[in-house]
Design a protein around this motif. Structure first.
Motif, PDB file in Angstrom:
ATOM      1  N   GLU A  57       4.978  20.928  69.887  1.00  0.00           N
ATOM      2  CA  GLU A  57       5.991  21.275  68.723  1.00  0.00           C
ATOM      3  C   GLU A  57       5.360  22.350  67.910  1.00  0.00           C
ATOM      4  OE1 GLU A  57       6.689  17.630  66.459  1.00  0.00           O
ATOM      5  OE2 GLU A  57       7.949  16.706  68.230  1.00  0.00           O
ATOM      6  N   THR A  58       4.173  22.491  67.589  1.00  0.00           N
ATOM      7  CA  THR A  58       3.846  23.613  66.812  1.00  0.00           C
ATOM      8  C   THR A  58       3.876  24.962  67.592  1.00  0.00           C
ATOM      9  OG1 THR A  58       1.950  22.121  65.630  1.00  0.00           O
ATOM     10  CG2 THR A  58       1.610  24.286  65.739  1.00  0.00           C
ATOM     11  N   VAL A  59       3.594  25.062  68.907  1.00  0.00           N
ATOM     12  CA  VAL A  59       3.730  26.201  69.582  1.00  0.00           C
ATOM     13  C   VAL A  59       5.435  26.618  69.763  1.00  0.00           C
ATOM     14  CG1 VAL A  59       3.504  27.059  71.995  1.00  0.00           C
ATOM     15  CG2 VAL A  59       1.743  25.909  70.953  1.00  0.00           C
ATOM     16  N   MET A  60       6.136  25.650  69.913  1.00  0.00           N
ATOM     17  CA  MET A  60       7.355  25.760  69.969  1.00  0.00           C
ATOM     18  C   MET A  60       7.955  26.388  68.540  1.00  0.00           C
ATOM     19  SD  MET A  60       8.741  22.928  72.523  1.00  0.00           S
ATOM     20  CE  MET A  60      10.203  22.558  71.674  1.00  0.00           C
ATOM     21  N   ALA A  61       7.596  25.786  67.459  1.00  0.00           N
ATOM     22  CA  ALA A  61       8.131  26.141  66.068  1.00  0.00           C
ATOM     23  C   ALA A  61       7.523  27.785  65.747  1.00  0.00           C
ATOM     24  CB  ALA A  61       7.452  25.301  65.101  1.00  0.00           C
ATOM     25  N   VAL A  62       6.445  27.956  66.409  1.00  0.00           N
ATOM     26  CA  VAL A  62       5.920  29.456  66.214  1.00  0.00           C
ATOM     27  C   VAL A  62       6.730  30.298  67.068  1.00  0.00           C
ATOM     28  CG1 VAL A  62       3.785  30.838  66.465  1.00  0.00           C
ATOM     29  CG2 VAL A  62       3.608  28.839  65.607  1.00  0.00           C
ATOM     30  N   ARG A  63       7.054  30.030  68.312  1.00  0.00           N
ATOM     31  CA  ARG A  63       7.787  30.765  69.171  1.00  0.00           C
ATOM     32  C   ARG A  63       9.142  31.212  68.695  1.00  0.00           C
ATOM     33  NH1 ARG A  63      10.820  27.927  73.755  1.00  0.00           N
ATOM     34  NH2 ARG A  63      11.661  27.460  71.767  1.00  0.00           N
ATOM     35  N   ASP A  64       9.917  29.791  67.937  1.00  0.00           N
ATOM     36  CA  ASP A  64      11.075  30.139  67.312  1.00  0.00           C
ATOM     37  C   ASP A  64      11.080  31.008  66.311  1.00  0.00           C
ATOM     38  OD1 ASP A  64      12.057  28.117  69.369  1.00  0.00           O
ATOM     39  OD2 ASP A  64      12.008  26.490  68.086  1.00  0.00           O
ATOM     40  N   GLN A  65      10.214  30.988  65.443  1.00  0.00           N
ATOM     41  CA  GLN A  65       9.906  31.810  64.203  1.00  0.00           C
ATOM     42  C   GLN A  65       9.789  33.302  64.706  1.00  0.00           C
ATOM     43  OE1 GLN A  65      10.536  31.026  61.046  1.00  0.00           O
ATOM     44  NE2 GLN A  65      11.221  29.390  61.653  1.00  0.00           N
ATOM     45  N   VAL A  66       8.968  33.682  65.661  1.00  0.00           N
ATOM     46  CA  VAL A  66       8.632  34.867  66.093  1.00  0.00           C
ATOM     47  C   VAL A  66      10.000  35.526  66.872  1.00  0.00           C
ATOM     48  CG1 VAL A  66       7.595  36.167  68.004  1.00  0.00           C
ATOM     49  CG2 VAL A  66       6.153  34.569  66.723  1.00  0.00           C
ATOM     50  N   ILE A  67      10.918  34.723  67.622  1.00  0.00           N
ATOM     51  CA  ILE A  67      11.850  35.171  68.048  1.00  0.00           C
ATOM     52  C   ILE A  67      13.086  35.436  67.070  1.00  0.00           C
ATOM     53  CG2 ILE A  67      14.110  34.390  69.511  1.00  0.00           C
ATOM     54  CD1 ILE A  67      12.206  32.786  71.442  1.00  0.00           C
ATOM     55  N   SER A  68      13.211  34.416  66.084  1.00  0.00           N
ATOM     56  CA  SER A  68      13.902  34.633  64.732  1.00  0.00           C
ATOM     57  C   SER A  68      13.521  36.061  64.156  1.00  0.00           C
ATOM     58  CB  SER A  68      13.896  33.688  63.738  1.00  0.00           C
ATOM     59  OG  SER A  68      14.638  33.792  62.559  1.00  0.00           O
ATOM     60  N   ALA A  69      12.348  36.246  63.789  1.00  0.00           N
ATOM     61  CA  ALA A  69      11.600  37.622  63.184  1.00  0.00           C
ATOM     62  C   ALA A  69      12.174  38.733  64.095  1.00  0.00           C
ATOM     63  CB  ALA A  69      10.167  37.403  63.057  1.00  0.00           C
ATOM     64  N   TYR A  70      12.095  38.589  65.431  1.00  0.00           N
ATOM     65  CA  TYR A  70      12.348  39.827  66.200  1.00  0.00           C
ATOM     66  C   TYR A  70      14.159  40.052  66.019  1.00  0.00           C
ATOM     67  CZ  TYR A  70      13.339  42.351  70.411  1.00  0.00           C
ATOM     68  OH  TYR A  70      13.695  43.287  71.273  1.00  0.00           O
ATOM     69  N   GLN A  71      14.759  38.978  66.071  1.00  0.00           N
ATOM     70  CA  GLN A  71      16.309  39.282  66.091  1.00  0.00           C
ATOM     71  C   GLN A  71      16.469  40.028  64.560  1.00  0.00           C
ATOM     72  OE1 GLN A  71      17.606  35.267  66.919  1.00  0.00           O
ATOM     73  NE2 GLN A  71      17.560  35.840  69.152  1.00  0.00           N
ATOM     74  N   GLU A  72      15.759  39.458  63.505  1.00  0.00           N
ATOM     75  CA  GLU A  72      16.137  40.159  62.546  1.00  0.00           C
ATOM     76  C   GLU A  72      15.744  41.344  62.090  1.00  0.00           C
ATOM     77  OE1 GLU A  72      17.704  39.826  58.531  1.00  0.00           O
ATOM     78  OE2 GLU A  72      17.771  38.310  59.998  1.00  0.00           O
ATOM     79  N   ILE A  73      14.777  41.694  62.799  1.00  0.00           N
ATOM     80  CA  ILE A  73      14.327  43.143  62.935  1.00  0.00           C
ATOM     81  C   ILE A  73      15.214  43.847  63.605  1.00  0.00           C
ATOM     82  CG2 ILE A  73      12.591  44.816  63.778  1.00  0.00           C
ATOM     83  CD1 ILE A  73      10.343  42.619  62.861  1.00  0.00           C
ATOM     84  N   MET A  74      15.552  43.627  64.710  1.00  0.00           N
ATOM     85  CA  MET A  74      16.732  44.234  65.524  1.00  0.00           C
ATOM     86  C   MET A  74      18.261  44.302  64.956  1.00  0.00           C
ATOM     87  SD  MET A  74      14.972  45.085  68.063  1.00  0.00           S
ATOM     88  CE  MET A  74      16.364  45.804  69.063  1.00  0.00           C
ATOM     89  N   ARG A  75      18.353  43.574  64.126  1.00  0.00           N
ATOM     90  CA  ARG A  75      19.636  43.743  63.230  1.00  0.00           C
ATOM     91  C   ARG A  75      19.325  44.619  62.001  1.00  0.00           C
ATOM     92  NH1 ARG A  75      20.378  38.048  64.105  1.00  0.00           N
ATOM     93  NH2 ARG A  75      19.162  37.348  62.406  1.00  0.00           N
ATOM     94  N   MET A  76      18.321  45.030  61.661  1.00  0.00           N
ATOM     95  CA  MET A  76      18.304  46.080  60.785  1.00  0.00           C
ATOM     96  C   MET A  76      18.768  47.423  60.954  1.00  0.00           C
ATOM     97  SD  MET A  76      14.259  45.352  59.241  1.00  0.00           S
ATOM     98  CE  MET A  76      13.700  43.796  58.480  1.00  0.00           C
ATOM     99  N   PRO A  77      19.414  48.046  60.152  1.00  0.00           N
ATOM    100  CA  PRO A  77      19.826  49.359  60.311  1.00  0.00           C
ATOM    101  C   PRO A  77      18.569  50.318  60.462  1.00  0.00           C
ATOM    102  CG  PRO A  77      20.357  48.721  58.278  1.00  0.00           C
ATOM    103  CD  PRO A  77      19.663  47.438  58.822  1.00  0.00           C
TER     104      PRO A  77
END
Length: 101
Positions: free
Chosen positions: A80-100
């Motif tokens: 669960e810890t590894v999956m939570a870190v993975r989810d947060q990394v993916i979320s951060a990546y997606q947020e960065i990709m949305r930045m103008p």
């Protein structure tokens, strides 16, 4: 979803492995993010193998049921810890990709 107990256990585990606070990178004597993720993955694999070993030992009558339950719980928490870190990394990546740009 990671629970508060799982987060607390993950924090305690990171303290036992000498992982430093964020921003204290490899130059500060701590582990970098990649090494921290690699350690978490290897810990999850080790916990999973330990749980499997305990299950086999219990079927052979060589282990107590509480040991099996504890090993399975530890493996589940690690995963669960590894999956939570993975989810947060993916979320951060997606947020960065949305930045103008």
């Amino acid at each position: 979803m990671i629970t508060a107990l799982a987060a607390a256990k993950a924090y305690a585990a990171s303290q036992n492995h000498g992982i430093t606070a964020p921003g204290a990178g490899a130059e500060g004597g701590g582990l970098d993010f990649g090494a921290m993720v690699k350690n978490a993955m290897s810990d999850a694999v080790h916990a999973s193998k330990n749980a499997e070993t305990q299950m086999v030992r219990q079927t052979q009558g060589k282990a107590e049921l509480i040991d099996v339950a504890t090993a399975i719980s530890a493996a589940e928490t690690s995963l669960e810890t590894v999956m939570a870190v993975r989810d947060q990394v993916i979320s951060a990546y997606q947020e960065i990709m949305r930045m103008p740009i």
